[in-house]
Motif scaffolding. Structure first.
Motif, PDB file in Angstrom:
ATOM      1  N   GLY A 299       0.915  -1.314  -0.214  1.00  0.00           N
ATOM      2  CA  GLY A 299      -0.073   0.033   0.025  1.00  0.00           C
ATOM      3  C   GLY A 299       0.871   1.329   0.247  1.00  0.00           C
ATOM      4  O   GLY A 299       1.829   1.394   0.694  1.00  0.00           O
ATOM      5  N   ILE A 300       0.518   2.267  -0.691  1.00  0.00           N
ATOM      6  CA  ILE A 300       1.192   3.651  -0.753  1.00  0.00           C
ATOM      7  C   ILE A 300      -0.142   4.534  -0.718  1.00  0.00           C
ATOM      8  O   ILE A 300      -1.408   4.250  -1.185  1.00  0.00           O
ATOM      9  CB  ILE A 300       1.987   3.721  -1.885  1.00  0.00           C
ATOM     10  CG1 ILE A 300       1.326   3.863  -3.393  1.00  0.00           C
ATOM     11  CG2 ILE A 300       3.244   2.794  -2.030  1.00  0.00           C
ATOM     12  CD1 ILE A 300       2.160   4.306  -4.644  1.00  0.00           C
ATOM     13  N   SER A 301       0.230   5.787  -0.232  1.00  0.00           N
ATOM     14  CA  SER A 301      -0.692   6.818  -0.480  1.00  0.00           C
ATOM     15  C   SER A 301      -0.113   7.808  -1.389  1.00  0.00           C
ATOM     16  O   SER A 301       0.751   8.180  -1.425  1.00  0.00           O
ATOM     17  CB  SER A 301      -0.938   7.378   1.018  1.00  0.00           C
ATOM     18  OG  SER A 301      -1.618   8.602   0.960  1.00  0.00           O
ATOM     19  N   VAL A 302      -0.934   8.133  -2.422  1.00  0.00           N
ATOM     20  CA  VAL A 302      -0.791   9.421  -3.465  1.00  0.00           C
ATOM     21  C   VAL A 302      -1.650  10.252  -3.293  1.00  0.00           C
ATOM     22  O   VAL A 302      -2.750  10.161  -3.561  1.00  0.00           O
ATOM     23  CB  VAL A 302      -0.503   8.623  -5.011  1.00  0.00           C
ATOM     24  CG1 VAL A 302      -0.324   9.667  -5.903  1.00  0.00           C
ATOM     25  CG2 VAL A 302       0.198   7.250  -4.968  1.00  0.00           C
ATOM     26  N   ASP A 303      -1.198  11.450  -2.772  1.00  0.00           N
ATOM     27  CA  ASP A 303      -2.121  12.717  -2.388  1.00  0.00           C
ATOM     28  C   ASP A 303      -3.310  12.264  -1.636  1.00  0.00           C
ATOM     29  O   ASP A 303      -4.339  12.598  -2.097  1.00  0.00           O
ATOM     30  CB  ASP A 303      -2.515  13.158  -3.935  1.00  0.00           C
ATOM     31  CG  ASP A 303      -1.385  13.829  -4.772  1.00  0.00           C
ATOM     32  OD1 ASP A 303      -0.346  14.309  -4.229  1.00  0.00           O
ATOM     33  OD2 ASP A 303      -1.509  13.669  -6.061  1.00  0.00           O
ATOM     34  N   GLY A 304      -2.824  11.378  -0.799  1.00  0.00           N
ATOM     35  CA  GLY A 304      -4.102  11.007   0.304  1.00  0.00           C
ATOM     36  C   GLY A 304      -4.778   9.756  -0.234  1.00  0.00           C
ATOM     37  O   GLY A 304      -5.694   9.525   0.402  1.00  0.00           O
TER      38      GLY A 304
ATOM     39  N   ALA B  47       9.145   6.348  -0.514  1.00  0.00           N
ATOM     40  CA  ALA B  47       7.590   6.633  -0.278  1.00  0.00           C
ATOM     41  C   ALA B  47       7.457   5.703   1.013  1.00  0.00           C
ATOM     42  O   ALA B  47       7.894   4.744   1.221  1.00  0.00           O
ATOM     43  CB  ALA B  47       6.710   6.168  -1.428  1.00  0.00           C
ATOM     44  N   GLU B  48       6.481   6.162   1.723  1.00  0.00           N
ATOM     45  CA  GLU B  48       6.235   5.515   2.806  1.00  0.00           C
ATOM     46  C   GLU B  48       5.138   4.354   2.288  1.00  0.00           C
ATOM     47  O   GLU B  48       4.127   4.612   1.656  1.00  0.00           O
ATOM     48  CB  GLU B  48       5.348   6.241   3.966  1.00  0.00           C
ATOM     49  CG  GLU B  48       5.921   6.972   4.924  1.00  0.00           C
ATOM     50  CD  GLU B  48       5.125   7.521   6.195  1.00  0.00           C
ATOM     51  OE1 GLU B  48       4.946   6.520   7.098  1.00  0.00           O
ATOM     52  OE2 GLU B  48       4.569   8.360   6.077  1.00  0.00           O
ATOM     53  N   VAL B  49       5.369   2.937   2.735  1.00  0.00           N
ATOM     54  CA  VAL B  49       4.705   2.001   2.331  1.00  0.00           C
ATOM     55  C   VAL B  49       4.261   1.132   3.457  1.00  0.00           C
ATOM     56  O   VAL B  49       4.687   1.172   4.595  1.00  0.00           O
ATOM     57  CB  VAL B  49       5.452   1.070   1.420  1.00  0.00           C
ATOM     58  CG1 VAL B  49       5.964   1.813  -0.049  1.00  0.00           C
ATOM     59  CG2 VAL B  49       6.685   0.450   2.180  1.00  0.00           C
ATOM     60  N   CYS B  50       3.240   0.502   3.379  1.00  0.00           N
ATOM     61  CA  CYS B  50       2.598  -0.563   4.150  1.00  0.00           C
ATOM     62  C   CYS B  50       2.720  -1.826   3.400  1.00  0.00           C
ATOM     63  O   CYS B  50       1.949  -1.884   2.133  1.00  0.00           O
ATOM     64  CB  CYS B  50       1.309  -0.453   4.755  1.00  0.00           C
ATOM     65  SG  CYS B  50       0.878  -1.594   5.845  1.00  0.00           S
ATOM     66  N   VAL B  51       3.512  -2.877   3.716  1.00  0.00           N
ATOM     67  CA  VAL B  51       3.611  -4.215   3.268  1.00  0.00           C
ATOM     68  C   VAL B  51       3.040  -5.228   3.942  1.00  0.00           C
ATOM     69  O   VAL B  51       3.393  -5.464   5.210  1.00  0.00           O
ATOM     70  CB  VAL B  51       5.000  -4.689   2.692  1.00  0.00           C
ATOM     71  CG1 VAL B  51       5.237  -5.996   2.129  1.00  0.00           C
ATOM     72  CG2 VAL B  51       5.777  -3.682   1.791  1.00  0.00           C
ATOM     73  N   THR B  52       1.839  -5.952   3.576  1.00  0.00           N
ATOM     74  CA  THR B  52       1.144  -6.859   4.148  1.00  0.00           C
ATOM     75  C   THR B  52       1.373  -8.252   3.452  1.00  0.00           C
ATOM     76  O   THR B  52       0.865  -8.452   2.419  1.00  0.00           O
ATOM     77  CB  THR B  52      -0.308  -6.271   4.504  1.00  0.00           C
ATOM     78  OG1 THR B  52      -0.252  -5.153   5.211  1.00  0.00           O
ATOM     79  CG2 THR B  52      -1.024  -7.628   5.357  1.00  0.00           C
ATOM     80  N   VAL B  53       1.627  -9.029   4.250  1.00  0.00           N
ATOM     81  CA  VAL B  53       1.643 -10.794   3.925  1.00  0.00           C
ATOM     82  C   VAL B  53       0.692 -11.476   4.859  1.00  0.00           C
ATOM     83  O   VAL B  53       0.720 -11.461   5.870  1.00  0.00           O
ATOM     84  CB  VAL B  53       3.121 -11.331   4.047  1.00  0.00           C
ATOM     85  CG1 VAL B  53       2.773 -12.759   3.693  1.00  0.00           C
ATOM     86  CG2 VAL B  53       4.058 -10.500   3.227  1.00  0.00           C
ATOM     87  N   THR B  54      -0.442 -12.215   4.236  1.00  0.00           N
ATOM     88  CA  THR B  54      -1.249 -12.837   4.785  1.00  0.00           C
ATOM     89  C   THR B  54      -1.495 -14.376   4.316  1.00  0.00           C
ATOM     90  O   THR B  54      -1.675 -14.443   3.198  1.00  0.00           O
ATOM     91  CB  THR B  54      -2.902 -12.327   4.577  1.00  0.00           C
ATOM     92  OG1 THR B  54      -2.630 -10.883   4.674  1.00  0.00           O
ATOM     93  CG2 THR B  54      -3.681 -12.853   5.420  1.00  0.00           C
ATOM     94  N   LEU B  55      -1.214 -15.270   5.296  1.00  0.00           N
ATOM     95  CA  LEU B  55      -1.574 -16.710   5.180  1.00  0.00           C
ATOM     96  C   LEU B  55      -2.847 -16.990   5.598  1.00  0.00           C
ATOM     97  O   LEU B  55      -3.045 -17.119   6.875  1.00  0.00           O
ATOM     98  CB  LEU B  55      -0.108 -17.426   5.780  1.00  0.00           C
ATOM     99  CG  LEU B  55       1.263 -17.003   5.554  1.00  0.00           C
ATOM    100  CD1 LEU B  55       2.202 -17.804   6.102  1.00  0.00           C
ATOM    101  CD2 LEU B  55       1.448 -17.128   3.919  1.00  0.00           C
TER     102      LEU B  55
END
Lengths: 255, 255
Positions: free
Chosen positions: B50-55, B89-97
């Motif tokens: 996930g990234i945020s581009v102009d909110g 960029a600030e990112v959120c990386v999520t891994v789901t099993l």
């Protein structure tokens, strides 16, 4: 940035293409057909929901349900992300079905087969008890078809303990990759096994909770829980969805 | 909001807990152990970035590789999200099993068993060819262990056609749910089957691309590609990872 209001009537056959949901590269993999989008949403079990809080992105896995052109998300009233979403947040909801691994002769051309949907929209809090009940039923039927008639419906107290939001399925697109590797011509003669490993989600033997109640047997929908994500296995050539094409340059589905 | 600089030395046993990576509800499901986080990252095949581009949040599926305390993401140089990420960029990386479905006696207590990791951080563009080569090898070995020695390594031209970023595995946490349903005491006697349906990612029969080159057989790492995500099947009681506890109130893993 605000979500553009889509000019098409709800229920139209296509999601309205916008600049931010239209592929600029590998356009042949993009798809705005509502039937394609809905099929992917209905096959997925989890979505990944992104929101931006003061410019910081957060991505969380969530269950979801679709009713017509609306997607429902829910959680506990204390859930931080849902509290933001209940106030009307811009969200990105992504569902990804991983159908297989693509092993090329060169490292560069390794890839994955997948079907994904990316939806953009603004969430609206759902407060109506009847709508929450319908969404709860839709959620159970989405995850385990047939389950809802065997469960105690939520009490009003339980409904109130759930924070639920709805977003329109209006702006978004599907992206699909199928087929084998696309190697450089000069690599085709190299002595290397190349091809696909199909992947699907398989159900194992169910584990009962506690002792079986007298006269209760394992329901068919548990015993024969269907595998999901076999798009890569059944049709390595890409026949399972129209509009899908081969052709890969990068390993990442997001690439 | 900026990412807080973590005060611990790289490689320490735990990710530094921060307010935004510490569970406020069901704290027993949260985990900052680096070994737990790494095990989930190493088992996953896809992450959602996930990234945020102009909110506006965007969430895309991507392949990834881990080398020590660094996570690598890549794609084509034209990839819009990666271009943002290449600028830091600030990112959120999520891994789901997804390990299983949890069928309760009441609709409200249905749930899923899962193991997830959420990482927050700032991406840095990787321009060094050697680092890109190492990350490419790590990526292949992550997805198909044993594969990298059978493939033509990337040429310098191919390396330059890939946009690659690195993020530190510093701020984040794992979240784990295992076990059966947690029903209300008054529902326990109801004549309803309740329990778990374990889910895992299964590999189907591989599909070769073209004719087999003379003398080349299907490699063991293809023929016996391992199933992934059996955490729910092997240990319905939750023994596969310490610190995991039963206890569910909502259906959504993100709840």
């Amino acid at each position: 940035m605000r979500v553009a209001v889509s000019p098409h009537p709800p229920g139209a056959d296509e999601l309205t293409p916008t600049d931010r949901t239209t592929l600029r590269r590998k356009k042949e993999r993009g798809n705005h057909d509502r039937s394609v989008v809905n099929a992917i949403l209905d096959e997925g079990l989890l979505c990944h929901v992104g929101i931006s809080v003061d410019g910081t992105p957060f991505v969380m896995p969530m269950a979801y349900a679709r009713i017509g052109d609306a997607l429902y998300l829910h959680g506990a009233t204390g859930n931080r992300m849902l509290r933001h979403m209940a106030q009307g947040a811009e969200v990105c909801v992504t569902v990804t079905l991983l159908d297989g691994l693509v092993l090329a002769r060169s490292a560069f051309h390794h890839s994955m087969n997948f079907r994904s949907v990316v939806l953009l929209g603004t969430t609206v809090r759902v407060d109506d008890d009847d709508e929450k009940r319908r969404a709860t039923t839709a959620l159970l039927e989405h995850i385990v078809p047939g389950r809802s008639i065997h469960t105690r419906p939520p009490s009003t107290e339980e409904l109130r303990a759930v924070l639920m939001v709805r977003m329109p399925i209006e702006e978004g697109s599907a992206k699909i990759r199928t087929g084998g590797p696309i190697d450089e011509p000069e690599d085709l003669g190299s002595p290397v096994w190349a091809g696909q490993i199909p992947l699907s989600i398989a159900a194992g033997e169910a584990v009962i909770d506690g002792a079986p109640p007298p006269g209760v047997v394992e329901p068919d929908y548990v015993r024969a829980y269907p595998a999901r994500g076999t798009g890569g296995r059944a049709s390595p050539g890409g026949a399972h969805l129209s509009g899908a094409h081969r052709g890969a340059r990068v390993v990442a589905p997001g690439g």
